[in-house]
Design an enzyme around this catalytic site. Structure first.
Site, PDB file in Angstrom:
ATOM      1  N   GLU A 305       0.815  -1.212   0.000  1.00 55.89           N
ATOM      2  CA  GLU A 305       0.000   0.000   0.000  1.00 55.89           C
ATOM      3  C   GLU A 305       0.848   1.261   0.000  1.00 55.89           C
ATOM      4  O   GLU A 305       0.535   2.240  -0.691  1.00 55.89           O
ATOM      5  CB  GLU A 305      -0.954   0.000   1.207  1.00 55.89           C
ATOM      6  CG  GLU A 305      -1.985  -1.115   1.203  1.00 55.89           C
ATOM      7  CD  GLU A 305      -3.045  -0.938   0.120  1.00 55.89           C
ATOM      8  OE1 GLU A 305      -3.045   0.106  -0.559  1.00 55.89           O
ATOM      9  OE2 GLU A 305      -3.872  -1.846  -0.048  1.00 55.89           O
ATOM     10  N   ARG A 309       0.745   3.809  -3.263  1.00 55.28           N
ATOM     11  CA  ARG A 309       0.120   5.103  -2.974  1.00 55.28           C
ATOM     12  C   ARG A 309       1.152   6.202  -2.764  1.00 55.28           C
ATOM     13  O   ARG A 309       1.060   7.276  -3.367  1.00 55.28           O
ATOM     14  CB  ARG A 309      -0.785   4.998  -1.738  1.00 55.28           C
ATOM     15  CG  ARG A 309      -1.892   3.969  -1.869  1.00 55.28           C
ATOM     16  CD  ARG A 309      -2.895   4.086  -0.740  1.00 55.28           C
ATOM     17  NE  ARG A 309      -3.751   2.899  -0.644  1.00 55.28           N
ATOM     18  CZ  ARG A 309      -4.973   2.884  -0.151  1.00 55.28           C
ATOM     19  NH1 ARG A 309      -5.518   4.000   0.294  1.00 55.28           N
ATOM     20  NH2 ARG A 309      -5.672   1.766  -0.096  1.00 55.28           N
ATOM     21  N   ASP A 438      -5.213 -10.088  -7.924  1.00 52.49           N
ATOM     22  CA  ASP A 438      -5.595  -9.310  -9.098  1.00 52.49           C
ATOM     23  C   ASP A 438      -4.441  -8.592  -9.789  1.00 52.49           C
ATOM     24  O   ASP A 438      -4.194  -8.767 -10.981  1.00 52.49           O
ATOM     25  CB  ASP A 438      -6.693  -8.303  -8.726  1.00 52.49           C
ATOM     26  CG  ASP A 438      -6.334  -7.470  -7.487  1.00 52.49           C
ATOM     27  OD1 ASP A 438      -5.324  -7.767  -6.831  1.00 52.49           O
ATOM     28  OD2 ASP A 438      -7.079  -6.521  -7.185  1.00 52.49           O
ATOM     29  N   GLU A 574     -12.250   0.577 -10.289  1.00 52.61           N
ATOM     30  CA  GLU A 574     -11.870  -0.385 -11.336  1.00 52.61           C
ATOM     31  C   GLU A 574     -12.736  -0.302 -12.589  1.00 52.61           C
ATOM     32  O   GLU A 574     -12.224  -0.372 -13.716  1.00 52.61           O
ATOM     33  CB  GLU A 574     -11.888  -1.812 -10.768  1.00 52.61           C
ATOM     34  CG  GLU A 574     -10.743  -2.127  -9.835  1.00 52.61           C
ATOM     35  CD  GLU A 574     -10.937  -1.550  -8.442  1.00 52.61           C
ATOM     36  OE1 GLU A 574      -9.943  -1.407  -7.692  1.00 52.61           O
ATOM     37  OE2 GLU A 574     -12.101  -1.234  -8.093  1.00 52.61           O
TER      38      GLU A 574
END
Length: 674
Positions: A305, A309, A438, A574
């Site tokens: 993360e 980010r 994913d 998404e």
């Protein structure tokens, strides 16, 4: 007496005069006329003294007035003459310019266009030239960005539009003529070398100048893009008022929540503000980064993360703005994340203490998720390219090479977990394109594109995985025959699809655009229809986190079924992301229309009047969607950014032949042009 009285009555007595002629010398001695300068001065002064005071004042006033007018006329004529002279010199300089010769010190990249805060919900962004930014900026190596230079006149003001378009055309011609960078899209001159970066740290070069032929007339912002700007400002106002410098806004309670304590929302939104042209907001955020963003903290952060980010956001903002502040901060956080790779298998730990320089797995397991360890490569590879320090790229490349050789895959599909000690997959037999797996598939393709399509192992793994998806995970629903991606658990198919899987249509379209199989685009078109139906078939028009598809037609049932535990919406990006890719590559307006519906429903069901947007618990209840009081950082970093790009008709606004987006929607440059 009589004669005297009579004379007085008749008039004054008669006077007799004698005429005397003097010679020149006698006249002078007698004070008469002389042609000398001294005599003339005495004569003028005598006449001046003979005038009354009023007459003298009037004359003095006239002289003063004429003097003032003369000064003003001289100043205006001087400016005009100076401009004419400068223009003449410029023309001479152009005539003497050597073709093909670039300036040694080209102009610094322009700051984003300031949007007038006094314009209300739909501001107008001035089409005038950008002033130089107040702080020094240095551009990235072999990279040149044309920042978005916009005209946002409303379509209803037709006469104003025509006038502004003329101004835009004239101003753009001036920019082209003088090789001044305009605020539209991105131009990259990638490094043609394919050699690995040197271990020696080197300073990034200044951006090279933009050639005149790369300049084009900017595309005006349309009303849908203006609506995105208004939505961003509303969200940003809530963050600024109630959560400034903190990780996430809690808009209902007008407070904040902390995850890492590093201003996640602010950093995630930096490049969004730049792309949207919000100069004032960007400069406020930059000041916070410069003065208050400190990584020397005793805090555990998640490697994945914080990479996508924070590191990704800083690198992207550096490339767009050319401001070296963001590169310095990126190097700082990048170095502090490196202890995560100190494991027996070189598979990184999930958590790092960026103050102490230690790393560890989660308390409940020694596993890391496959998506997390294989979705940090774009950022660390780019950090090596910019700094010349190969340790960042070496660490993440070892992870990919190791995963490439592992057993336990199913026709290219990978399990969700990997052990940091043994380096082997765990929890075998479960395959999904949803959470925990994913972005592994996404980054296979994007690393291949980032590196100039030269790393064949990445492409092989990606192509094999897509074939595995077709073979094991694709099904069609009833009654509308929607193509969807399910999950496989120990040989049993589940018709469950996470909203996260809606990244796949965009990724497939990106691959087809880069020369992969044409049937990838056909599959992308089918899947994006499914992702849209995950919104359209729900009462609020917003997708839940997870859906289950009906495989058999049932009376009174739609294709999409939603379980109570799955009906929340987190403002995820998404579907909008894939809509952006599909519109950019096909030009089909229906993708813009679908995105517009989604934005309107976000405004209708998740907007908080005091500022910000909130996640909701129940997408099936329009009268009470049950707000959760949390605005994720990715709503500003991804969702609204992709919305703005989706509604744009400017292919150079983050050109997909020159940039690749990380999984948090932060654009990074492609090293070698396609």
């Amino acid at each position: 007496m009589y004669s005297g009285a009579a004379a007085a009555a008749v008039g004054p007595p008669r006077r007799d005069f004698i005429s005397v002629t003097l010679g020149p010398d006698e006249a002078v001695r007698a004070g008469g006329y002389s042609n000398s300068k001294a005599w003339r001065r005495r004569s003028c002064w005598r006449k001046w003294k003979q005038l009354s005071r009023l007459q003298r004042n009037v004359i003095l006033f006239l002289f003063a007035f004429l003097a003032v007018c003369g000064v003003i006329s001289y100043a205006s004529m001087g400016e005009a003459w100076k401009s004419l002279t400068n223009k003449s010199l410029d023309d001479q300089g152009k005539e003497q310019e050597i073709p093909g010769l670039k300036l040694a010190n080209p102009a610094v990249l322009p700051a984003p266009q300031k949007a007038d805060a006094n314009r209300g919900d739909y501001p107008e962004l001035s089409p005038q030239k950008q002033p130089k930014p107040p702080h020094v900026r240095r551009g990235p190596s072999n990279l040149q960005i044309k920042a978005p230079w916009r005209d946002t006149r409303l379509k209803t003001q037709h006469s104003t539009i025509r006038a502004v378009e003329k101004l835009v055309q004239v101003d753009n011609e001036e920019k082209t003529e003088k090789s001044i960078i305009s605020w539209r899209g991105a131009v990259i001159e990638p490094d043609q070398s394919t050699e690995p970066p040197s271990s020696k740290i080197k300073e990034p070069e200044k951006p090279s100048s933009v050639e005149a032929e790369d300049q084009k007339e900017p595309v005006p912002i349309n009303e849908r893009q203006l609506a995105v700007i208004e939505a961003f400002r509303h969200a940003w106002r809530g963050y600024k008022d109630f959560a400034w410098g903190h990780d996430e806004l809690k808009p209902l309670s007008r407070s904040y929540s902390e995850w890492f304590g590093l201003g996640l929302t602010l950093i995630d939104a930096l490049d969004t503000m730049w792309i949207l042209g919000l100069k004032e907001e960007f400069e406020e955020a930059r000041k916070w980064v410069a003065n208050d963003l400190v990584f020397d903290k005793n805090v555990d952060v998640n490697l994945f993360e914080s990479t996508i980010r924070i590191l990704g956001g800083l690198l992207s903002t550096y490339h767009l703005s050319g401001d070296s502040l963001f590169l310095e901060k990126a190097k700082d956080i990048g170095n502090r994340l490196m202890p995560a790779f100190k494991t027996p298998s070189k598979i990184p730990y999930s958590d790092v203490n960026i103050g102490r320089g230690t790393a560890h797995p989660p308390r409940w397991t020694s596993d890391s998720t496959v998506a997390e360890v294989t979705s940090i490569q774009l950022e660390f590879r780019e950090l090596s390219r910019l700094t010349g320090d190969e340790k960042f790229q070496k660490a993440v490349d070892e992870v990919m090479k190791h995963v490439h050789t592992l057993s336990g895959k199913n026709d290219g599909l990978v399990p969700m977990f990997i052990n940091t000690n043994s380096g082997q997959f765990t929890h075998l037999g479960v395959y999904t394109l949803g959470a925990r797996a994913d972005s592994y598939y996404e980054y296979l393709l994007k690393q291949w594109i980032q590196g100039g399509k030269k790393e064949n192992e990445l492409l092989e793994d990606y192509m094999r995985a897509i074939e595995g998806v077709k073979k094991h995970l694709l099904q069609r629903s009833a009654p509308k025959k929607l193509t969807f991606v399910g999950e496989l658990a120990h040989g049993h198919f589940s018709a469950k699809m996470d909203h996260l899987v809606c990244f796949l249509p965009g990724t497939l379209a990106l691959g087809a655009h880069n020369g992969l199989a044409a049937d990838h685009m056909k599959l992308a078109e089918a899947l994006i229809e499914t992702c849209y139906q995950m919104y359209a078939q729900v009462e609020t028009g917003l997708s839940p986190e997870i859906v289950h598809f009906n495989l058999h037609a049932q009376k009174g049932h739609k294709d999409v079924e939603i379980k109570p535990a799955d009906r929340h919406n987190l403002l995820r990006p998404e579907t909008v992301e894939s809509l952006f890719y599909m519109y950019r590559f096909t030009g089909d307006k229906k993708y813009q229309d679908w995105g517009w519906e989604i934005l309107q429903n976000f405004n209708k069901y998740t907007r908080v009047p005091t500022g910000g947007y909130t996640s909701i618990n129940n997408v099936q209840n329009p009268s009470n969607p049950e707000p959760r009081d949390k605005m994720e950082s990715f709503f500003l970093g991804e969702t609204l950014k992709y919305m703005f790009l989706l509604f744009s008709d400017d292919i150079d606004l983050i050109n997909l032949d020159k940039y690749v987006f990380n999984t948090e929607a932060h654009p990074l440059p492609i090293w070698v042009p396609a």
